[in-house]
Design an enzyme around this catalytic site. Structure first.
Site, mmCIF file in Angstrom:
data_model
loop_
_atom_site.group_PDB
_atom_site.id
_atom_site.type_symbol
_atom_site.label_atom_id
_atom_site.label_comp_id
_atom_site.label_asym_id
_atom_site.label_seq_id
_atom_site.Cartn_x
_atom_site.Cartn_y
_atom_site.Cartn_z
ATOM 1 N N GLY A 8 0.860 -1.198 0.000
ATOM 2 C CA GLY A 8 0.000 0.000 0.000
ATOM 3 C C GLY A 8 0.886 1.234 0.000
ATOM 4 O O GLY A 8 0.526 2.275 0.565
ATOM 5 N N GLY A 11 0.122 5.241 -1.359
ATOM 6 C CA GLY A 11 -0.879 6.127 -0.771
ATOM 7 C C GLY A 11 -0.264 7.289 -0.015
ATOM 8 O O GLY A 11 0.938 7.564 -0.099
ATOM 9 N N GLN A 12 -1.117 7.965 0.770
ATOM 10 C CA GLN A 12 -0.696 9.188 1.464
ATOM 11 C C GLN A 12 0.445 8.912 2.441
ATOM 12 O O GLN A 12 1.432 9.647 2.488
ATOM 13 C CB GLN A 12 -1.898 9.787 2.223
ATOM 14 C CG GLN A 12 -1.649 11.203 2.706
ATOM 15 C CD GLN A 12 -2.631 11.657 3.785
ATOM 16 O OE1 GLN A 12 -3.493 10.896 4.236
ATOM 17 N NE2 GLN A 12 -2.505 12.900 4.207
ATOM 18 N N ASP A 34 2.196 -1.964 -4.293
ATOM 19 C CA ASP A 34 0.832 -1.421 -4.246
ATOM 20 C C ASP A 34 0.050 -2.133 -5.346
ATOM 21 O O ASP A 34 0.642 -2.723 -6.258
ATOM 22 C CB ASP A 34 0.860 0.102 -4.515
ATOM 23 C CG ASP A 34 -0.392 0.820 -4.024
ATOM 24 O OD1 ASP A 34 -0.321 1.516 -3.002
ATOM 25 O OD2 ASP A 34 -1.457 0.666 -4.681
ATOM 26 N N ASP A 52 -1.245 -7.275 -5.096
ATOM 27 C CA ASP A 52 -2.591 -7.135 -4.517
ATOM 28 C C ASP A 52 -2.610 -7.918 -3.210
ATOM 29 O O ASP A 52 -2.459 -9.138 -3.212
ATOM 30 C CB ASP A 52 -3.625 -7.694 -5.505
ATOM 31 C CG ASP A 52 -5.045 -7.581 -4.966
ATOM 32 O OD1 ASP A 52 -5.223 -7.217 -3.783
ATOM 33 O OD2 ASP A 52 -5.978 -7.863 -5.749
ATOM 34 N N ILE A 53 -2.802 -7.220 -2.102
ATOM 35 C CA ILE A 53 -2.752 -7.891 -0.797
ATOM 36 C C ILE A 53 -3.808 -8.993 -0.692
ATOM 37 O O ILE A 53 -3.663 -9.934 0.098
ATOM 38 C CB ILE A 53 -2.876 -6.862 0.366
ATOM 39 C CG1 ILE A 53 -2.668 -7.515 1.734
ATOM 40 C CG2 ILE A 53 -4.207 -6.160 0.370
ATOM 41 C CD1 ILE A 53 -1.340 -8.104 1.976
ATOM 42 N N TYR A 142 -15.108 0.980 9.095
ATOM 43 C CA TYR A 142 -13.659 1.211 9.186
ATOM 44 C C TYR A 142 -13.180 1.042 10.634
ATOM 45 O O TYR A 142 -12.213 0.326 10.908
ATOM 46 C CB TYR A 142 -13.375 2.622 8.674
ATOM 47 C CG TYR A 142 -11.937 3.076 8.771
ATOM 48 C CD1 TYR A 142 -10.949 2.524 7.974
ATOM 49 C CD2 TYR A 142 -11.581 4.121 9.637
ATOM 50 C CE1 TYR A 142 -9.638 2.979 8.055
ATOM 51 C CE2 TYR A 142 -10.282 4.579 9.713
ATOM 52 C CZ TYR A 142 -9.317 4.004 8.923
ATOM 53 O OH TYR A 142 -8.026 4.461 9.004
ATOM 54 N N LYS A 146 -10.697 -1.733 12.297
ATOM 55 C CA LYS A 146 -9.454 -1.379 13.001
ATOM 56 C C LYS A 146 -9.457 -1.945 14.429
ATOM 57 O O LYS A 146 -8.436 -2.426 14.921
ATOM 58 C CB LYS A 146 -9.269 0.149 13.038
ATOM 59 C CG LYS A 146 -8.950 0.763 11.678
ATOM 60 C CD LYS A 146 -7.606 0.299 11.146
ATOM 61 C CE LYS A 146 -7.243 0.955 9.837
ATOM 62 N NZ LYS A 146 -6.029 0.411 9.213
HETATM 63 P P1 NAD Z 1 -4.328 5.675 1.119
HETATM 64 O O1 NAD Z 1 -5.720 5.367 0.693
HETATM 65 O O2 NAD Z 1 -3.752 6.986 0.750
HETATM 66 O O3 NAD Z 1 -3.335 4.541 0.608
HETATM 67 C C1 NAD Z 1 -3.669 3.176 0.619
HETATM 68 C C2 NAD Z 1 -2.897 2.512 -0.492
HETATM 69 O O4 NAD Z 1 -3.259 1.128 -0.497
HETATM 70 C C3 NAD Z 1 -3.257 3.067 -1.885
HETATM 71 O O5 NAD Z 1 -2.087 3.437 -2.576
HETATM 72 C C4 NAD Z 1 -3.961 1.909 -2.566
HETATM 73 O O6 NAD Z 1 -3.715 1.837 -3.964
HETATM 74 C C5 NAD Z 1 -3.357 0.718 -1.837
HETATM 75 N N1 NAD Z 1 -4.215 -0.456 -1.947
HETATM 76 C C6 NAD Z 1 -5.566 -0.505 -1.963
HETATM 77 N N2 NAD Z 1 -5.978 -1.778 -2.139
HETATM 78 C C7 NAD Z 1 -4.873 -2.535 -2.229
HETATM 79 C C8 NAD Z 1 -4.648 -3.925 -2.422
HETATM 80 N N3 NAD Z 1 -5.667 -4.764 -2.608
HETATM 81 N N4 NAD Z 1 -3.379 -4.382 -2.440
HETATM 82 C C9 NAD Z 1 -2.330 -3.518 -2.301
HETATM 83 N N5 NAD Z 1 -2.484 -2.189 -2.145
HETATM 84 C C10 NAD Z 1 -3.733 -1.717 -2.107
HETATM 85 O O7 NAD Z 1 -4.283 5.455 2.700
HETATM 86 P P2 NAD Z 1 -3.262 6.062 3.749
HETATM 87 O O8 NAD Z 1 -3.821 7.332 4.225
HETATM 88 O O9 NAD Z 1 -1.880 6.022 3.210
HETATM 89 O O10 NAD Z 1 -3.443 5.015 4.948
HETATM 90 C C11 NAD Z 1 -2.619 3.896 5.088
HETATM 91 C C12 NAD Z 1 -3.036 3.151 6.341
HETATM 92 O O11 NAD Z 1 -3.006 4.029 7.461
HETATM 93 C C13 NAD Z 1 -4.462 2.596 6.308
HETATM 94 O O12 NAD Z 1 -4.505 1.382 6.995
HETATM 95 C C14 NAD Z 1 -5.259 3.614 7.067
HETATM 96 O O13 NAD Z 1 -6.381 3.056 7.653
HETATM 97 C C15 NAD Z 1 -4.263 4.064 8.109
HETATM 98 N N6 NAD Z 1 -4.569 5.389 8.622
HETATM 99 C C16 NAD Z 1 -4.468 6.492 7.855
HETATM 100 C C17 NAD Z 1 -4.779 7.748 8.373
HETATM 101 C C18 NAD Z 1 -4.688 9.013 7.557
HETATM 102 O O14 NAD Z 1 -5.089 10.074 8.027
HETATM 103 N N7 NAD Z 1 -4.136 8.965 6.350
HETATM 104 C C19 NAD Z 1 -5.198 7.850 9.712
HETATM 105 C C20 NAD Z 1 -5.337 6.689 10.462
HETATM 106 C C21 NAD Z 1 -4.985 5.461 9.918
HETATM 107 N N1 SER Z 2 -7.789 9.859 8.626
HETATM 108 C C1 SER Z 2 -8.519 8.628 8.761
HETATM 109 C C2 SER Z 2 -9.891 8.742 8.201
HETATM 110 O O1 SER Z 2 -10.417 9.832 8.257
HETATM 111 C C3 SER Z 2 -8.578 8.227 10.202
HETATM 112 O O2 SER Z 2 -8.269 6.912 10.295
HETATM 113 O O3 SER Z 2 -10.430 7.767 7.758
#
Ligand code: NAD
Ligand code: SER
Length: 315
Positions: A8, A11-12, A34, A52-53, A142, A146
């Site tokens: 993954g 992503g962000q 990813d 793909d996970i 969600y 978690k």
């Molecule tokens: P994101 O959506 O920006 O990135 C997720 C990535 O996973 C994407 O690049 C997507 O293409 C990839 N993905 C989706 N399905 C997939 C699959 N089947 N196989 C492989 N890759 C796949 O999310 P993020 O913000 O980077 O968050 C990453 C983790 O952190 C998540 O578990 C999220 O719940 C957690 N999280 C994020 C935040 C936040 O504010 N960004 C806050 C709390 C928790």
């Molecule tokens: N930033 C995340 C969301 O809003 C919190 O896990 O989903």
């Protein structure tokens, strides 16, 4: 020798985490993966593999044949997107975790990082300085995924000695990649709109206070947690972590200091209910005591950096 796989990674969080891990452990030691076919430009400086996970056999073969030691599992659907597709959100958020936990249980991995979220809390949780241990009745798919994930991480540690570590991230704010469908995304989107057209229509109400964190702090926390000695890690579900808390209205006031013509309007949608179920602020004393966590970025610093760096051509 450490060999790290980030799943993954496009992503962000992943894109910035990969860069920091490569700075620290070397470009070739950190493989980004990813489901996206193309390697995102920001992480082109090292190996990339489309994975793909949910393809359990391919994931298992890839990890075993490459002798990875550490996995950071970031692939998930975030809160707002998950509410639109609950079945798939549950599948994606849970199945991948079991694939990775089982590999560690079988001895193929030394360490796992899997992120949790403030979404594990719910409407019955105390909202201010939410403690590490408290009522947890999440009301989103969600949050449920978690919370279940946290329970399974702790179970795999207790039963099988799996070295899995986790953080309940607050909303994360960054400018290198666009966020992926969360309820806290407004606090990123607002900077793009402020720079592009000096106005923003916010999907949360003016006084919705939520815990937030600048991405650099979140990445540092993640690596510090993963590099902490095993004995220091007392919590194997997930650690509360705090940066700063603010409302859309407080964020607007700070942006107006830089862009006096900036205007915000409010049209709360389904995400308001999600935000209303989450804490306003977090007590992260366990993370501070156990592995020395301390944030560096407050709201003012975040606003300065974001306004200076967001590329409004991206939206
Ligand atoms: P994101 O959506 O920006 O990135 C997720 C990535 O996973 C994407 O690049 C997507 O293409 C990839 N993905 C989706 N399905 C997939 C699959 N089947 N196989 C492989 N890759 C796949 O999310 P993020 O913000 O980077 O968050 C990453 C983790 O952190 C998540 O578990 C999220 O719940 C957690 N999280 C994020 C935040 C936040 O504010 N960004 C806050 C709390 C928790
Ligand atoms: N930033 C995340 C969301 O809003 C919190 O896990 O989903």
């Amino acid at each position: 020798m450490k060999k790290i796989l980030v799943i993954g990674a496009g992503g962000q969080i992943g894109s910035e985490l990969v860069l920091q891990l490569r700075n620290r452990f070397g470009e070739q030691s950190v493989v980004a993966s990813d489901v996206k076919p193309e390697c995102p430009a920001i992480i082109i400086n090292g190996p990339y593999f489309q994975l793909d996970i949910l393809n359990k056999e391919e994931v298992r073969n890839f990890i075993i044949s490459n002798s990875f030691t550490d996995v950071y599992l970031l692939a998930a659907l975030l809160s707002a997107t998950a509410e639109k597709n609950p079945d798939f959100a549950w599948k994606l958020n849970m199945e991948g975790l079991f694939t990775i936990l089982d590999l560690a249980k079988e001895g193929y991995l030394k360490k796992i990082f899997w992120p949790s979220s403030i979404a594990v809390f719910g409407p019955t949780t105390p909202k201010n300085h939410t403690p590490q241990y408290t009522i947890m009745e999440p009301s989103t798919v969600y949050g449920i995924s978690k919370q279940a994930g946290e329970r399974w991480c702790e179970y795999y540690f207790n039963k099988f000695g799996v070295d899995v570590r986790s953080i309940r991230y607050p909303g994360l704010i960054s400018y290198t990649s666009l966020p992926g469908g969360g309820t806290t995304d407004y606090a990123v989107d607002i900077f793009y709109r402020a720079k592009k057209e000096a106005k923003f229509n916010c999907f949360l109400s003016a006084d919705t206070e939520l815990p937030m964190m600048y991405m650099e702090d979140a990445i540092r926390a993640t690596i510090e947690l993963m590099e902490a000695p095993k004995e220091a890690i007392k919590i194997r579900s997930a650690y509360n972590l705090s940066g700063c808390s603010f409302t859309p209205s407080q964020l607007t006031d700070k942006i107006v200091d830089h862009i006096p013509t900036f205007e915000i309007t409010y049209s709360p949608d389904f995400r308001q209910l999600i935000a209303d179920s989450w804490p306003k602020s977090i007590d992260d004393s366990h993370a501070r005591n156990d592995w020395g966590w301390k944030e560096k970025f407050d709201l003012e610093k975040i606003v300065d950096i974001m306004l200076e760096n967001v590329n409004s051509d991206l939206i």
